[in-house]
Design an enzyme around this catalytic site. Structure first.
Site, PDB file in Angstrom:
ATOM      1  N   ASN A   1      43.954   3.681  32.077  1.00 43.63           N
ATOM      2  CA  ASN A   1      43.281   4.787  32.268  1.00 43.63           C
ATOM      3  C   ASN A   1      43.580   5.766  30.980  1.00 43.63           C
ATOM      4  OD1 ASN A   1      42.109   6.892  34.481  1.00 43.63           O
ATOM      5  ND2 ASN A   1      43.370   7.932  33.129  1.00 43.63           N
TER       6      ASN A   1
ATOM      7  N   ASN B   1      41.245   6.531  13.800  1.00 45.79           N
ATOM      8  CA  ASN B   1      40.842   4.948  13.023  1.00 45.79           C
ATOM      9  C   ASN B   1      40.770   5.003  11.821  1.00 45.79           C
ATOM     10  OD1 ASN B   1      38.647   6.502  13.836  1.00 45.79           O
ATOM     11  ND2 ASN B   1      37.506   4.289  13.716  1.00 45.79           N
TER      12      ASN B   1
ATOM     13  N   ARG C   1      -1.377   8.644   3.772  1.00 43.29           N
ATOM     14  CA  ARG C   1      -1.544   9.503   4.972  1.00 43.29           C
ATOM     15  C   ARG C   1      -0.412   9.734   5.561  1.00 43.29           C
ATOM     16  NH1 ARG C   1      -6.244   8.043   8.030  1.00 43.29           N
ATOM     17  NH2 ARG C   1      -6.472   5.977   7.339  1.00 43.29           N
TER      18      ARG C   1
ATOM     19  N   ASN D   1     -12.898  -5.831  12.027  1.00 43.56           N
ATOM     20  CA  ASN D   1     -11.802  -6.426  11.387  1.00 43.56           C
ATOM     21  C   ASN D   1     -10.286  -5.809  11.643  1.00 43.56           C
ATOM     22  OD1 ASN D   1     -10.694  -8.241   9.668  1.00 43.56           O
ATOM     23  ND2 ASN D   1     -11.134  -7.061   7.761  1.00 43.56           N
TER      24      ASN D   1
ATOM     25  N   GLY E   1       0.835  -1.196   0.100  1.00 43.15           N
ATOM     26  CA  GLY E   1      -0.080   0.136   0.009  1.00 43.15           C
ATOM     27  C   GLY E   1       1.049   1.300   0.065  1.00 43.15           C
TER      28      GLY E   1
ATOM     29  N   ASN F   1      -1.542   4.320   9.843  1.00 45.37           N
ATOM     30  CA  ASN F   1      -2.001   4.927   8.572  1.00 45.37           C
ATOM     31  C   ASN F   1      -1.428   6.479   8.474  1.00 45.37           C
ATOM     32  OD1 ASN F   1      -3.717   2.964   7.593  1.00 45.37           O
ATOM     33  ND2 ASN F   1      -4.965   3.480   9.270  1.00 45.37           N
TER      34      ASN F   1
HETATM   35  C1  UD1 Z   1      -8.412  -2.883   6.051  1.00 45.90           C
HETATM   36  C2  UD1 Z   1      -9.621  -3.789   5.937  1.00 45.90           C
HETATM   37  C3  UD1 Z   1     -10.862  -3.382   7.205  1.00 45.90           C
HETATM   38  C4  UD1 Z   1      -9.915  -3.497   8.189  1.00 45.90           C
HETATM   39  C5  UD1 Z   1      -8.855  -2.866   8.397  1.00 45.90           C
HETATM   40  C6  UD1 Z   1      -7.892  -3.002   9.607  1.00 45.90           C
HETATM   41  C7  UD1 Z   1     -10.023  -4.525   3.644  1.00 45.90           C
HETATM   42  C8  UD1 Z   1     -10.773  -4.337   2.298  1.00 45.90           C
HETATM   43  N1  UD1 Z   1     -10.312  -3.859   4.666  1.00 45.90           N
HETATM   44  O1  UD1 Z   1      -8.923  -1.750   5.800  1.00 45.90           O
HETATM   45  O2  UD1 Z   1     -11.795  -4.287   7.059  1.00 45.90           O
HETATM   46  O3  UD1 Z   1     -11.094  -3.184   9.219  1.00 45.90           O
HETATM   47  O4  UD1 Z   1      -7.777  -3.121   7.240  1.00 45.90           O
HETATM   48  O5  UD1 Z   1      -6.895  -2.189   9.521  1.00 45.90           O
HETATM   49  O6  UD1 Z   1      -9.375  -5.551   3.680  1.00 45.90           O
HETATM   50  N2  UD1 Z   1      -2.229  -3.472   0.792  1.00 45.90           N
HETATM   51  C9  UD1 Z   1      -1.621  -4.047  -0.028  1.00 45.90           C
HETATM   52  N3  UD1 Z   1      -2.224  -4.011  -1.229  1.00 45.90           N
HETATM   53  C10 UD1 Z   1      -3.269  -3.463  -1.669  1.00 45.90           C
HETATM   54  C11 UD1 Z   1      -4.017  -2.844  -0.584  1.00 45.90           C
HETATM   55  C12 UD1 Z   1      -3.612  -2.831   0.535  1.00 45.90           C
HETATM   56  O7  UD1 Z   1      -0.618  -4.589  -0.085  1.00 45.90           O
HETATM   57  O8  UD1 Z   1      -3.636  -3.293  -3.053  1.00 45.90           O
HETATM   58  C13 UD1 Z   1      -1.859  -3.539   1.984  1.00 45.90           C
HETATM   59  C14 UD1 Z   1      -1.549  -2.270   2.918  1.00 45.90           C
HETATM   60  O9  UD1 Z   1      -0.058  -1.780   2.538  1.00 45.90           O
HETATM   61  C15 UD1 Z   1      -1.652  -2.517   4.147  1.00 45.90           C
HETATM   62  C16 UD1 Z   1      -2.856  -3.314   4.366  1.00 45.90           C
HETATM   63  O10 UD1 Z   1      -2.823  -3.993   3.008  1.00 45.90           O
HETATM   64  O11 UD1 Z   1      -0.654  -3.058   4.821  1.00 45.90           O
HETATM   65  C17 UD1 Z   1      -4.399  -3.044   4.729  1.00 45.90           C
HETATM   66  O12 UD1 Z   1      -4.472  -2.070   3.432  1.00 45.90           O
HETATM   67  P1  UD1 Z   1      -5.324  -0.681   3.836  1.00 45.90           P
HETATM   68  O13 UD1 Z   1      -5.565  -0.067   2.714  1.00 45.90           O
HETATM   69  O14 UD1 Z   1      -4.831   0.025   5.086  1.00 45.90           O
HETATM   70  O15 UD1 Z   1      -6.726  -1.284   4.387  1.00 45.90           O
HETATM   71  P2  UD1 Z   1      -8.012  -0.575   5.271  1.00 45.90           P
HETATM   72  O16 UD1 Z   1      -8.623   0.225   4.110  1.00 45.90           O
HETATM   73  O17 UD1 Z   1      -7.392   0.192   6.328  1.00 45.90           O
HETATM   74 CA    CA Z   2      -5.288   0.474   7.172  1.00 47.53          CA
END
Ligand code: UD1
Ligand code: CA
Length: 458
Positions: A366, A375, A22, A176, A18, A233
């Site tokens: 000492n 060094n 933010r 979740n 991701g 985030n």
């Molecule tokens: C996700 C969950 C949500 C949960 C929340 C907890 C989904 C659809 N939603 O939302 O239910 O409550 O986490 O924090 O799963 N990532 C990838 N590739 C992508 C998208 C994301 O590797 O295409 C990775 C991100 O880097 C991150 C993680 O997956 O480490 C979560 O992704 P993020 O976009 O933060 O999910 P949330 O919208 O927070």
């Molecule tokens: Ca997240």
């Protein structure tokens, strides 16, 4: 219904692709530091507690840097790239080829969720004895943007994302965490059915429980403390996570009997080890890799990383111990002293304003104020060896490679470029000459010059 033994082989899938928009940073989110280690190191360490047979990290944004960090942290991990970030379900799918031939469960972890406890992961794995899909949930104080768990007794019917939730579903507070355990083939075949028909137009991992239920498989949620699922985030969350980590670590330190007059000012790393009755004064900062033995004392405003301080030693105030500093029993490292990759013998004192790098110092030696081990020649590093019972005069420059034998001395202000034999006194400075009356004469001449320049105004 699953009928499985608890300890099937398990593979980790760590989602780290991701963008982390933010965070507002050039640095990929998984590499932002928490307690002295990149976020992803925490997730990998928690996952490692399950002794996984494979580890797959899904990278995307900042993939080169993330993959380099993963190679350092866990060389056996395989990184796979998610070229476009089309959602968490799509991300998990990228692990497919890396999981070819793997027969067992997978656990999906997030690189940005650092606090999940090994016990929680073990509980999720155990729950597989009774269910096909295990989701880690928590009761959220503020459910906000989290996905909601639609539970029916201990069956998890589905997960609904906040943006897709009805007002009634939005009022659910069991949320979740994103972590999931399932059989590898099962989850991949369920993900193949996921469609991006949601508010975000993404392939959601969270569609898996409902799809599993349609196939007559069972899904359930294991609940943990909310703080374990804290996801990073934005920077304020990273700051809050650091504060939460520090508070816990300080409490742990007090619990094992560390003396800290002002724990709120002490900053620990994820792996700091301090023995019982060691004292840590105010404003001490620990980088990764520090061990302080029982009864040692770290005085105020010292900075330590990658070093070991033995019993009875006193470090600081205002000392800096860098990686490879090995401080012996009852040694003294005083103010404005920097030690790097150096062994300091038992009872040896380096008390003031010195730099000791790439060196070995024997016992009972000492080192006078202002001593420097030179060094580095601009290209290579060289070693300085100082024996036991040595007296290094103040302001000695030890031009490495150089050896000073046991019970030798160096005169203050010496530049030592040759080895000093055992018991010898080395004098390596210009000879002093006194010119009678010259100071007064010189000052008079300088004053006269100044008066001429300023037209006698001053
Ligand atoms: C996700 C969950 C949500 C949960 C929340 C907890 C989904 C659809 N939603 O939302 O239910 O409550 O986490 O924090 O799963 N990532 C990838 N590739 C992508 C998208 C994301 O590797 O295409 C990775 C991100 O880097 C991150 C993680 O997956 O480490 C979560 O992704 P993020 O976009 O933060 O999910 P949330 O919208 O927070
Ligand atoms: Ca997240």
């Amino acid at each position: 219904m699953a009928e499985l033994t608890a300890q099937r082989p398990i593979a980790l899938i760590v989602l780290a692709a991701g963008q982390g928009t933010r965070m507002n940073s050039e640095l990929p989110k998984p590499l932002h530091k928490l307690a002295g280690a990149p976020l992803i190191a925490h997730a990998l360490a928690a996952g490692a507690s399950l002794e996984p047979s494979r580890v797959v990290v899904v990278t995307g944004h900042g993939a080169d840097a993330v993959e380099k960090a993963v190679a350092d942290l866990m060389p056996e991990a395989v990184c796979v790239r998610q070229a476009e970030q089309l959602g968490t379900g799509h991300a998990v799918m990228q692990a497919r080829t890396a999981l070819a031939g793997f027969d067992g469960d997978v656990i999906v972890l997030y690189a940005d969720t650092p606090f999940v406890a090994p016990e929680t992961l073990a509980a999720m794995r155990l729950a597989r004895a009774r269910h096909d899909i295990i989701v880690l949930g928590f009761r959220a104080a503020d459910p906000g943007r989290y996905g909601r768990l639609v539970l029916n007794g201990d069956q998890l019917d589905r997960i609904v994302e906040a943006d897709d939730a009805s007002p009634e579903e939005k009022s659910i507070t069991t949320c979740n965490s994103g972590l999931m355990v399932a059989d590898s083939e099962t989850i991949l075949s369920l993900l193949a059915e996921v469609e991006p028909t949601n508010a975000a137009g993404e392939y959601y991992l969270t569609d898996v429980p409902a799809l599993a239920r349609q196939r007559g498989l069972s899904a359930t949620a294991i609940l943990c403390d909310e703080w374990e699922t804290l996801g990073i985030n934005a920077r304020p969350e990273l700051v809050a996570a650091e504060a939460a980590f520090q508070a816990r670590k300080r409490a742990e330190m007090l619990d094992v009997g560390v003396a800290m007059p002002a724990p709120e000012t002490v900053h620990f790393a994820f792996d700091t080890v301090v023995g019982r009755d060691a004292e840590i004064e105010q404003n001490v900062v620990f980088g990764p890799g520090v061990t302080v033995e029982s009864g040692a004392r770290i005085r105020a405003f010292s900075h330590l990383e990658g070093c070991h301080v033995s019993a009875g030693a006193v470090v600081g105030p205002y000392a800096r111990l860098r990686p490879g500093a090995e401080i012996g029993n009852d040694a003294r490292i005083g103010n404005f002293v920097e030690i790097k990759a150096a062994e300091i013998g038992e009872g040896t004192k380096v008390n003031h304003l010195s730099y000791i790098g790439d060196a070995t110092l024997g016992d009972g030696t000492n080192v006078g104020a202002g001593t420097v081990t030179c060094n580095y020649d601009g290209v290579m590093k060289h070693h300085t060896t100082i024996g036991k019972g040595v007296f290094i005069g103040s302001d000695t420059m030890l031009v490495a490679p150089v050896t000073v034998g046991d019970h030798a001395m160096t005169a203050s202000g010496s530049v030592i470029t040759q080895d000093v034999p055992e018991g010898a006194l080395a004098l390596g400075r210009a000879k002093q000459v006194n010119k009678t009356g010259l100071a007064v004469k010189l000052m008079d001449r300088l004053r006269a010059m100044k008066a001429a320049r300023t037209g006698n105004k001053g």
